[in-house]
Design a protein around this motif. Structure first.
Motif, PDB file in Angstrom:
ATOM      1  N   LYS B 591      -0.057 -36.235  -2.601  1.00  0.00           N
ATOM      2  CA  LYS B 591      -1.421 -36.583  -2.978  1.00  0.00           C
ATOM      3  C   LYS B 591      -1.775 -37.956  -2.396  1.00  0.00           C
ATOM      4  N   ILE B 592      -2.810 -37.961  -1.551  1.00  0.00           N
ATOM      5  CA  ILE B 592      -3.234 -39.213  -0.920  1.00  0.00           C
ATOM      6  C   ILE B 592      -3.990 -40.043  -1.954  1.00  0.00           C
ATOM      7  N   ASP B 593      -3.581 -41.275  -2.103  1.00  0.00           N
ATOM      8  CA  ASP B 593      -4.205 -42.130  -3.119  1.00  0.00           C
ATOM      9  C   ASP B 593      -5.679 -42.374  -2.809  1.00  0.00           C
ATOM     10  N   ARG B 594      -6.437 -42.515  -3.895  1.00  0.00           N
ATOM     11  CA  ARG B 594      -7.890 -42.671  -3.754  1.00  0.00           C
ATOM     12  C   ARG B 594      -8.257 -43.922  -2.940  1.00  0.00           C
ATOM     13  N   SER B 595      -7.411 -44.907  -2.947  1.00  0.00           N
ATOM     14  CA  SER B 595      -7.754 -46.139  -2.233  1.00  0.00           C
ATOM     15  C   SER B 595      -7.911 -45.899  -0.731  1.00  0.00           C
ATOM     16  N   PHE B 596      -7.110 -44.979  -0.200  1.00  0.00           N
ATOM     17  CA  PHE B 596      -7.229 -44.678   1.242  1.00  0.00           C
ATOM     18  C   PHE B 596      -8.497 -43.887   1.525  1.00  0.00           C
ATOM     19  N   VAL B 597      -8.799 -42.973   0.598  1.00  0.00           N
ATOM     20  CA  VAL B 597     -10.000 -42.148   0.790  1.00  0.00           C
ATOM     21  C   VAL B 597     -11.235 -43.034   0.676  1.00  0.00           C
ATOM     22  N   ASN B 598     -11.237 -43.933  -0.289  1.00  0.00           N
ATOM     23  CA  ASN B 598     -12.379 -44.837  -0.459  1.00  0.00           C
ATOM     24  C   ASN B 598     -12.601 -45.701   0.777  1.00  0.00           C
ATOM     25  N   ALA B 599     -11.512 -46.012   1.476  1.00  0.00           N
ATOM     26  CA  ALA B 599     -11.603 -46.890   2.645  1.00  0.00           C
ATOM     27  C   ALA B 599     -12.174 -46.157   3.862  1.00  0.00           C
ATOM     28  N   LEU B 600     -12.328 -44.856   3.717  1.00  0.00           N
ATOM     29  CA  LEU B 600     -12.760 -44.058   4.876  1.00  0.00           C
ATOM     30  C   LEU B 600     -14.051 -44.562   5.497  1.00  0.00           C
ATOM     31  N   GLN B 601     -15.012 -44.904   4.661  1.00  0.00           N
ATOM     32  CA  GLN B 601     -16.302 -45.260   5.247  1.00  0.00           C
ATOM     33  C   GLN B 601     -16.328 -46.686   5.742  1.00  0.00           C
ATOM     34  N   GLU B 602     -15.416 -47.501   5.245  1.00  0.00           N
ATOM     35  CA  GLU B 602     -15.502 -48.927   5.591  1.00  0.00           C
ATOM     36  C   GLU B 602     -14.947 -49.220   6.971  1.00  0.00           C
ATOM     37  N   LYS B 603     -13.740 -48.824   7.190  1.00  0.00           N
ATOM     38  CA  LYS B 603     -13.171 -49.148   8.495  1.00  0.00           C
ATOM     39  C   LYS B 603     -12.297 -48.003   8.987  1.00  0.00           C
ATOM     40  N   SER B 604     -12.066 -48.035  10.257  1.00  0.00           N
ATOM     41  CA  SER B 604     -11.348 -46.908  10.841  1.00  0.00           C
ATOM     42  C   SER B 604      -9.867 -46.924  10.478  1.00  0.00           C
ATOM     43  N   ASP B 605      -9.386 -48.097   9.934  1.00  0.00           N
ATOM     44  CA  ASP B 605      -7.974 -48.166   9.510  1.00  0.00           C
ATOM     45  C   ASP B 605      -7.657 -47.074   8.510  1.00  0.00           C
ATOM     46  N   GLY B 606      -8.596 -46.887   7.586  1.00  0.00           N
ATOM     47  CA  GLY B 606      -8.416 -45.876   6.545  1.00  0.00           C
ATOM     48  C   GLY B 606      -8.176 -44.513   7.182  1.00  0.00           C
ATOM     49  N   ASN B 607      -8.964 -44.245   8.198  1.00  0.00           N
ATOM     50  CA  ASN B 607      -8.802 -42.958   8.879  1.00  0.00           C
ATOM     51  C   ASN B 607      -7.394 -42.808   9.434  1.00  0.00           C
ATOM     52  N   ARG B 608      -6.950 -43.903  10.069  1.00  0.00           N
ATOM     53  CA  ARG B 608      -5.644 -43.824  10.728  1.00  0.00           C
ATOM     54  C   ARG B 608      -4.533 -43.600   9.716  1.00  0.00           C
ATOM     55  N   MET B 622       4.638 -30.191   3.860  1.00  0.00           N
ATOM     56  CA  MET B 622       4.100 -30.384   2.512  1.00  0.00           C
ATOM     57  C   MET B 622       2.590 -30.192   2.541  1.00  0.00           C
ATOM     58  N   ASP B 623       2.047 -29.672   1.422  1.00  0.00           N
ATOM     59  CA  ASP B 623       0.602 -29.592   1.271  1.00  0.00           C
ATOM     60  C   ASP B 623       0.063 -30.978   0.987  1.00  0.00           C
ATOM     61  N   VAL B 624      -1.231 -31.176   1.265  1.00  0.00           N
ATOM     62  CA  VAL B 624      -1.823 -32.483   0.973  1.00  0.00           C
ATOM     63  C   VAL B 624      -3.085 -32.291   0.136  1.00  0.00           C
ATOM     64  N   VAL B 625      -3.211 -33.094  -0.907  1.00  0.00           N
ATOM     65  CA  VAL B 625      -4.439 -33.131  -1.690  1.00  0.00           C
ATOM     66  C   VAL B 625      -4.955 -34.568  -1.634  1.00  0.00           C
ATOM     67  N   ALA B 626      -6.200 -34.742  -1.190  1.00  0.00           N
ATOM     68  CA  ALA B 626      -6.766 -36.086  -1.159  1.00  0.00           C
ATOM     69  C   ALA B 626      -7.478 -36.355  -2.488  1.00  0.00           C
ATOM     70  N   GLU B 627      -7.213 -37.520  -3.047  1.00  0.00           N
ATOM     71  CA  GLU B 627      -7.855 -37.890  -4.310  1.00  0.00           C
ATOM     72  C   GLU B 627      -9.026 -38.808  -4.030  1.00  0.00           C
ATOM     73  N   GLY B 628      -9.992 -38.828  -4.949  1.00  0.00           N
ATOM     74  CA  GLY B 628     -11.081 -39.795  -4.857  1.00  0.00           C
ATOM     75  C   GLY B 628     -12.125 -39.455  -3.800  1.00  0.00           C
ATOM     76  N   ALA B 629     -12.300 -38.166  -3.519  1.00  0.00           N
ATOM     77  CA  ALA B 629     -13.359 -37.780  -2.568  1.00  0.00           C
ATOM     78  C   ALA B 629     -14.693 -37.897  -3.308  1.00  0.00           C
ATOM     79  N   GLU B 630     -15.492 -38.902  -2.919  1.00  0.00           N
ATOM     80  CA  GLU B 630     -16.692 -39.175  -3.700  1.00  0.00           C
ATOM     81  C   GLU B 630     -17.981 -38.839  -2.958  1.00  0.00           C
TER      82      GLU B 630
END
Lengths: 178, 667
Positions: B591-608, B622-630
């Protein structure tokens, strides 16, 4: 009185007057005459002996005690040389009586009641205070004279006050010649 | 004579009598000589006995004093005086070892002189003396461990105080050791004006006195060690809680008398110490604590010496990784904070433990005398609270206690009390947040989240009570309830809403719950009881849970998977787990922590980062579930990067059972 004092008296009498005189004195004084240095005997016996000697020799009691003290000193030195070893003068020897000689006496004769002497030094003079129920200031006088003789000194002794004269203590002044 | 020879002695009664008298006189002389000899022997015996008795009295007096003395100094002083009194020696004094290396003796203020005025010069010089082993009278005693006698010190080239001795008319000297076994602990030295004859019995008595005094010193040493051990932490040598509290009590008292001088208590908790202890072992943990104690001490030593604002610090280790500092004689309110900052700076440099660089930091709580404390316990409590605040606000922080912290603590206390009653009163409820397939938007499962309906209508979010529940152990019961409740719900939904791919239910497992010895049995029981299919169950475990004992964690995960339930690694990327053993841990889902998902719009680091995690998961199958998709943007990005599942407010916030059921009914 400690037996050693009787022994010294006996020795002094023997040397100067011979054994018969001592025997006579014992008879006159009506005392046992068997004294060991370690024993303890009645003061009355020494007084009786002194009185007998005075009568026999035509002297006063005081004169007998002075004579005895003077004669006893060399005898004491024969008997206890260590007490004299550290002294080069009669004065220092006499001043050591309270602190060295009497403590040594007490070592040998437990319970010995030694008198305490008060000394005051001033130039060639030493004033000695003496207080004892035995009133034997004359014996002390003789001892001082005897000590002076041992160290080849001359000392004059004046009795300022004397218990034998009714004073409450004796005060003697010793003055050294030279 | 010739006539006499011719005369028959027997026939001449006078001659016969004379002869008899002569014989009697000789016998008398013999008796007399024998008596004098007997008296001399007796006198010698009496004299020796008297000496012996006095020596015994001396020994007895010193031994008695030695047993009763409150201090070593007392016993030594008494002994010096008694020996001078007994022997008539003019002066005696005591030397003690300087430091622990036993190479040097220092004069002490323990001395006695029968006539101090006449001996001033010699006493003064002696007081300044220091002797190396083997040198001078005391140094020789130290070296040989035996008594030393000097006939005339003014003639002895090794005797350094010859002139002073001459000026004071001192000649003979005698010194003997105070011994414990073969060890010289002190030396006693005596001087006399007159010569000292060798006296074997006296020497023996002095030896015994030395032994008695040695026992006193040894006893004191043992006492000191006991007291030291009882009041110090054996690992770091720092004061322990007992001594710290004692000093703090005194500081509280002193502050009452002199309020202008303040004090402060710093509570220090090492962040991540447990990690070092758990990952590198206890020996490394111990080494770290010693190293840290050294660094903290160095900072405090500097603060103590500081010009103008020198403080009086006491550093203590209360246990574990908890250090406390008492700062006394504070003249400014900011000094404690400045020192706390310097302490943190000192810990910032990495520590090398067993060849590895270890980074640590400290959370520091401060309570100061300004608050007007009346007991050590109060100030300790508040400094502790401040430290907890510092820790919870994000580590490596400094927090100064104020009344709001106290109120917070009171709130916490009442929270804890209510929390204990919550299970019984059935105040917990589950909320469910859907997990959605990004390809098609179907709900594939739910994550069950616990809420507390405290009192009437207040709904307490987990952030406010889970940590407390974890700390108190209540989490085990709450976690168990959550599993049973969530699994039952899942079974009901699966029956009511059958699908080709059955709905899943994710349940969070707390560290404490995971460490329960019967955790696996509890899970199996809950699943069986519910009737849900094990393979539709997802247990979410944070990385931190597995790190403490990876082997044990692997064992538990394998048992769970053998039973059929799936395990997810929660909040991936926020903990300390090492990639090196991520692949060893049999996780199914990441499960990808919400902090990484939240960073998606701010900078491309989050994407990487997300891309990296997705690649990693793919490689590890492994399966992946992203948390904090807002937002829609989040969802688009995640979908583009190949993430298959997500949860978050964009789809739905956590909702109660009825609302979740309604979501399932939607087409």
């Amino acid at each position: 009185m400690k037996g050693v004092v009787f022994n010294l008296l006996e020795e002094a009498v023997l040397r100067e007057f011979g054994p018969e005189t001592w025997e006579d004195l014992l008879d006159d004084a009506d005392v046992s005459g068997a004294y060991t240095s370690l024993g303890n005997y009645s003061d009355d016996e020494i007084v009786a002996l002194v009185e007998a000697a005075a009568a026999k020799l035509g002297m006063t009691n005081g004169e007998v005690l002075r004579w005895f003290g003077e004669r006893a000193m060399p005898l004491l030195r024969e008997r206890y040389p260590a007490l004299f070893a550290n002294h080069s003068s009669a004065r220092s020897f006499i001043l050591s009586v309270n602190n060295i000689i009497h403590p040594e006496v007490r070592k040998l004769y437990s319970g010995a009641s030694c008198p305490f002497f008060h000394f005051r030094e001033s130039g060639r003079t030493v004033t000695m205070g003496y207080e004892s129920s035995r009133k034997m200031c004359d014996l002390a006088h003789g001892f001082v004279k005897g000590a002076a003789t041992i160290f080849c000194e001359e000392v004059d002794i004046v009795h300022h006050t004397c218990m034998n004269q009714g004073a409450d203590k004796c005060v003697m002044e010793m003055q050294w010649a030279n | 004579m010739g006539q006499l020879m011719n005369t028959d002695p027997v026939s001449d009664p006078i001659a016969e009598l004379n002869l008899k008298i002569l014989k009697l006189e000789r016998r008398l002389q013999r008796e007399r000589t024998a008596r004098l000899q007997a008296e001399a022997i007796a006198e010698k015996g009496l004299s020796d006995l008297y000496e012996k008795q006095r020596q015994l009295e001396l020994l007895k007096a010193i031994a008695t004093k030695a047993n009763q003395s409150a201090s070593v100094d007392d016993a030594l002083r008494f002994a010096v005086e008694a020996i001078c009194g007994h022997t008539g020696w003019q002066i005696g004094n005591v030397y003690m070892l300087a430091g622990d290396d036993a190479q040097c003796l220092l004069s002490t203020p323990i001395w006695h002189a029968d006539d101090p005025d006449r001996l001033t010069e010699f006493v003064a010089m002696t007081q300044r003396m220091k002797f190396e082993r083997g040198h001078g009278l005391p140094g020789r005693v130290l070296d040989t461990g035996a008594a030393v006698r000097i006939c005339d010190v003014t003639q002895d080239p090794d005797f350094q105080r010859g002139d002073a001795a001459k000026a004071c008319d001192l000649h003979a000297a005698f010194a003997f050791p105070v011994l414990v076994g073969d060890e010289v602990l002190a030396v006693m030295e005596f001087f006399s004006r007159s010569s000292l004859e060798p006296d074997e019995p006296l020497l023996a008595v002095m030896g015994q006195i030395g032994t008695h005094l040695g026992r006193v010193m040894e006893r004191k040493r043992a006492e000191d060690k006991l007291i030291y051990d009882a009041s110090h932490d054996p690992l770091t040598g720092l004061p322990n809680r007992l001594l710290f509290t004692d000093r703090l009590d005194r500081a509280v008292g002193a502050h009452k008398r002199r309020p202008e001088l303040g004090f402060a208590v710093l509570f220090i908790d090492l962040d991540r110490f447990k990690l070092v202890n758990d990952s590198l072992g206890h020996a490394a943990g111990d080494a770290l604590l010693i190293e840290i104690a050294g660094r903290l001490s160095a900072v405090l030593a500097q603060a103590e010496k500081a010009e103008g604002c020198g403080v009086l610090p006491t550093l203590a280790r209360l246990g574990g990784d908890e250090f406390t500092i008492l700062l006394e004689e504070l003249t400014s309110g900011s000094t404690a904070i400045e020192i706390a900052e310097r302490l943190q700076a000192a810990l910032r440099r990495p520590l090398t433990i067993e060849g590895q660089d270890v980074y640590t930091s400290a959370s520091i709580g401060i309570a100061s005398s300004d608050a007007g404390y009346s007991s050590a316990a109060e100030i300790m409590r508040d400094a502790d609270l401040a430290m907890y605040r510092a820790k919870s606000e994000g580590r490596a922080r400094i927090e100064v206690f104020d009344q709001s912290l106290h109120k917070a603590a009171m709130r916490r206390l009442s929270l804890e009390s209510d929390l204990r009653g919550a299970l019984r009163k059935q105040e917990f409820v589950l909320y469910y947040q859907p997990i959605v397939a990004l390809d098609g938007g179907d709900i594939v499962g739910f994550e069950a989240l616990v809420r507390w309906r405290r009192g009437s209508e207040q709904l307490v979010p987990p952030a406010e009570f889970i940590a407390l529940a974890e700390e108190t152990g209540l989490i085990v019961f709450i976690g168990n309830w959550v599993m049973r409740e969530a699994f039952a719900t899942l079974a009901a939904w699966q029956t009511a809403h059958p699908r080709s791919v059955p709905l899943t239910m994710s349940v969070n497992v707390s560290p404490r719950q995971f460490r329960q010895p019967d955790f696996v049995e509890q899970v199996i029981a809950a699943v069986k009881e519910s009737g849900a299919r094990p393979d539709t169950i997802r247990l979410e475990i944070t990385e931190g849970v597995t790190i403490q004992d990876a082997d044990q964690a692997i064992g538990i995960l394998q048992q769970l998977r053998a039973f059929g339930v799936r395990v997810s690694i929660d909040d991936f990327g926020t903990g300390y787990s090492s990639l090196s053993y991520l692949h060893q841990l049999p996780f199914d889902t990441l499960k990808i922590d919400r902090s990484f998902v939240n960073a998606l719009q701010e900078k491309s680091d989050g994407n990487r980062i997300i891309q990296t995690i997705l690649d990693l998961a793919k490689n590890l199958k492994m399966d992946v579930v992203a948390e904090g998709a807002e937002t829609e943007h989040h969802v688009d990005q995640l979908r583009k990067m190949g993430c298959r599942f997500a949860q978050g407010y964009y789809f739905s916030r956590p909702v109660d059972y009825a609302a979740a059921t309604a979501l399932l009914r939607q087409p």
